[in-house]
Design a protein around this motif. Structure first.
Motif, PDB file in Angstrom:
ATOM      1  N   ILE A  24       0.806  -1.421  -0.084  1.00 49.76           N
ATOM      2  CA  ILE A  24       0.000  -0.061   0.093  1.00 49.76           C
ATOM      3  C   ILE A  24       0.470   1.189   0.091  1.00 49.76           C
ATOM      4  O   ILE A  24       0.796   2.582  -0.727  1.00 49.76           O
ATOM      5  CB  ILE A  24      -0.522  -0.407   0.812  1.00 49.76           C
ATOM      6  N   VAL A  25       1.676   1.139   0.284  1.00 51.94           N
ATOM      7  CA  VAL A  25       3.130   2.188   0.944  1.00 51.94           C
ATOM      8  C   VAL A  25       3.984   2.060  -0.238  1.00 51.94           C
ATOM      9  O   VAL A  25       3.462   3.729  -1.390  1.00 51.94           O
ATOM     10  CB  VAL A  25       3.607   2.247   1.668  1.00 51.94           C
ATOM     11  N   ALA A  26       4.296   1.029  -1.077  1.00 52.59           N
ATOM     12  CA  ALA A  26       4.277   1.455  -2.189  1.00 52.59           C
ATOM     13  C   ALA A  26       3.722   2.486  -3.996  1.00 52.59           C
ATOM     14  O   ALA A  26       4.281   2.543  -4.046  1.00 52.59           O
ATOM     15  CB  ALA A  26       5.261   0.199  -2.648  1.00 52.59           C
ATOM     16  N   LEU A  27       2.784   1.571  -3.222  1.00 51.78           N
ATOM     17  CA  LEU A  27       1.704   2.089  -4.213  1.00 51.78           C
ATOM     18  C   LEU A  27       1.170   3.329  -4.393  1.00 51.78           C
ATOM     19  O   LEU A  27       0.650   4.886  -5.745  1.00 51.78           O
ATOM     20  CB  LEU A  27       0.041   1.003  -4.439  1.00 51.78           C
ATOM     21  N   ALA A  28       0.521   3.834  -3.037  1.00 49.19           N
ATOM     22  CA  ALA A  28       0.579   5.275  -2.861  1.00 49.19           C
ATOM     23  C   ALA A  28       1.721   6.058  -3.381  1.00 49.19           C
ATOM     24  O   ALA A  28       1.861   6.967  -3.451  1.00 49.19           O
ATOM     25  CB  ALA A  28       0.213   5.074  -1.052  1.00 49.19           C
ATOM     26  N   ALA A  29       3.166   4.999  -2.751  1.00 50.17           N
ATOM     27  CA  ALA A  29       4.569   6.716  -3.311  1.00 50.17           C
ATOM     28  C   ALA A  29       3.859   6.609  -4.907  1.00 50.17           C
ATOM     29  O   ALA A  29       4.499   7.702  -4.993  1.00 50.17           O
ATOM     30  CB  ALA A  29       4.930   6.204  -2.652  1.00 50.17           C
TER      31      ALA A  29
END
Length: 462
Positions: free
Chosen positions: A230-235
């Motif tokens: 989720i963090v990678a996709l949001a970034a």
């Protein structure tokens, strides 16, 4: 600034004079402080900020792939253990327990038949002993020597020859018409009931517990992987939005490819693990729980049959501790009561008509068995031993016939539930099969694509 004349010595500043600031050479500064200063300087320009963003995106995507690889590899290994190790060992332990109980039943049935033991009964006894021995060897080869299961296997390996020796002495005396044969058979049954079967039951409980642990480990949610994804996709989404607002360009192919790779891994992780959890839970609830109840039911039916036979062998010589009732008849009643309760549980756990049919057949045969047993006991109580014996061991219209029908129905029910377990467990293992490697590969590709996308943007500043 004025300098002192040549040759004039420099004096240290006095106490009232301020000292000049000391400049620390660059090579003496700490490496972290230099890196921070360079990073801070880079962040003041757009190319520098892009380089920092590209490195951060690549790192986030790689971390996502690495964490997913590690977490899912552990769960896939546990799912594989369920299919290839713990469930086969649990089934093997149940097979050991069942074979030993059946051997004891056949030994008593053959003894009751007289000096000439029926060939089919003898062959079944021998097959049970060989099967138990084979399963013990397989279990020993697959079990760590430091576990409690290994100790139970060693105990069974030591006690089984003692039991078979007692049975052979009982047969030898029975062929000669000596009453000592009955005593040897009762002693063999005591060793089986008090020592061997409890050890087999402990082995089964240990292996079934390990199966439950492996299944629970495989079903644990990969929270770290999901959070990293989720963090990678949001970034990645934030970076593309930033790029669009600064350049008014809708697509950056590199960043778009990296986003797609991260989204695929995250979706694959969520869906694959959900499917695996569902299948493995189904295997345990609809497969293993039913197998456990049916195995216990079959063992209780075997023990009840052995006690029924021994009631006639002992002929009242062995009483309960209070001295008021026949021990074997009391144990028979206890076993049949437990058998009835377990069959009711198995019927509730059965998922459909196909699964319920053999259980219902077993329930009907148990009812018939109990009716025939009561008639045989009434005959024996009247002193008509030969007639009672016929009602117990005759090929037709006997309790033995009813017992065989119960055993056959339970065997069919066990085969049905084993197939259901295998299908569901294989599905759970398959759902996690390619996920660890796939996630790692896609993460590397996503990181490369993210760097390529940022470099494409950087080229515009050159």
């Amino acid at each position: 600034m004025t300098y002192p004349p040549s040759g004039t010595a420099l004096r240290e500043p006095g106490p009232d004079q301020p000292s000049a600031p000391v400049t620390v050479p660059a090579q003496r500064r700490g490496v972290p402080s230099v890196a921070v200063e360079r990073l801070r300087a880079a962040a003041t320009t757009e190319p520098g900020r892009l380089r920092i963003i590209g490195a951060a995106l690549a790192l986030l995507v790689v971390v996502f792939g690495g964490v997913t690889f590690l977490e899912v590899s552990g769960r896939a290994s546990s799912a594989d253990d369920v299919v290839t190790r713990s469930q086969p060992l649990s089934a093997g332990a149940a097979g050991i327990y069942r074979s030993l109980a059946d051997a004891d039943t056949m030994a008593a049935s053959g003894f009751l038949a007289g000096a000439q033991e029926p060939e089919d009964v003898h062959d079944r006894y021998e097959a049970d002993i060989k099967e138990a021995s084979r399963l013990l060897v397989e279990a020993a080869a697959s079990t760590d020597a430091t576990t409690s299961s290994h100790q139970e296997i060693v105990t069974l390996g030591e006690l089984l020859p003692e039991y078979t020796g007692l049975v052979e002495r009982a047969r030898a005396n029975n062929r000669q018409g000596l009453p000592l044969g009955g005593a040897y058979l009762r002693y063999a049954n005591q060793k089986m009931t008090n020592d061997i079967l409890p050890a087999a039951e402990r082995l089964y409980a240990a292996e079934t517990g390990r199966l439950g642990t492996d299944s629970a480990d495989a079903r644990q949610w990969p929270f770290l992987s999901l959070a990293a994804g989720i963090v990678a996709l949001a970034a990645l989404v934030w970076t593309q939005r930033r790029d669009y607002r600064r350049t008014n360009r809708v697509f950056n192919h590199g960043l778009l490819a990296a986003t797609a790779a991260a989204a695929v891994v995250l979706l694959w992780l969520a869906v694959g693990h959900t499917v695996a959890r569902t299948e493995l839970r189904s295997a345990m609830v609809h497969g293993q729980e039913s197998l456990d109840v049916l195995n216990k039911a079959r063992i209780n039916s075997l023990k009840a049959r052995a006690n029924e036979n021994l009631t006639l062998v002992a002929r009242g010589a062995v009483l309960t501790p209070d001295g008021t009732r026949d021990k074997y008849e009391t144990d028979y009643s206890t076993g049949m009561k437990a058998l009835g309760a377990q069959l009711e549980s198995a019927e509730k756990l059965a998922g459909d008509l196909t699964a319920r049919k053999p259980v219902e057949d077993a329930i009907n045969s148990v009812s018939e068995w109990q009716d025939r047993h009561e008639q045989a006991r009434e005959t024996d109580d009247r002193g008509e031993y030969d007639s009672a014996l016929s009602q117990i061991i005759a090929p037709e219209n006997s309790t033995g016939e009813s017992f065989e029908q119960v055993d056959d129905a339970l065997e069919r029910a066990l085969a049905r539930e084993q197939d259901e377990f295998d299908t569901a467990a294989e599905g759970g293992r398959g759902a996690l099969g390619g996920l660890p490697v796939g996630a790692a590969v896609l993460a590397v590709l996503g990181a490369v694509a993210a760097i390529a996308g940022v470099n494409r943007r950087l080229s515009e500043y050159r």
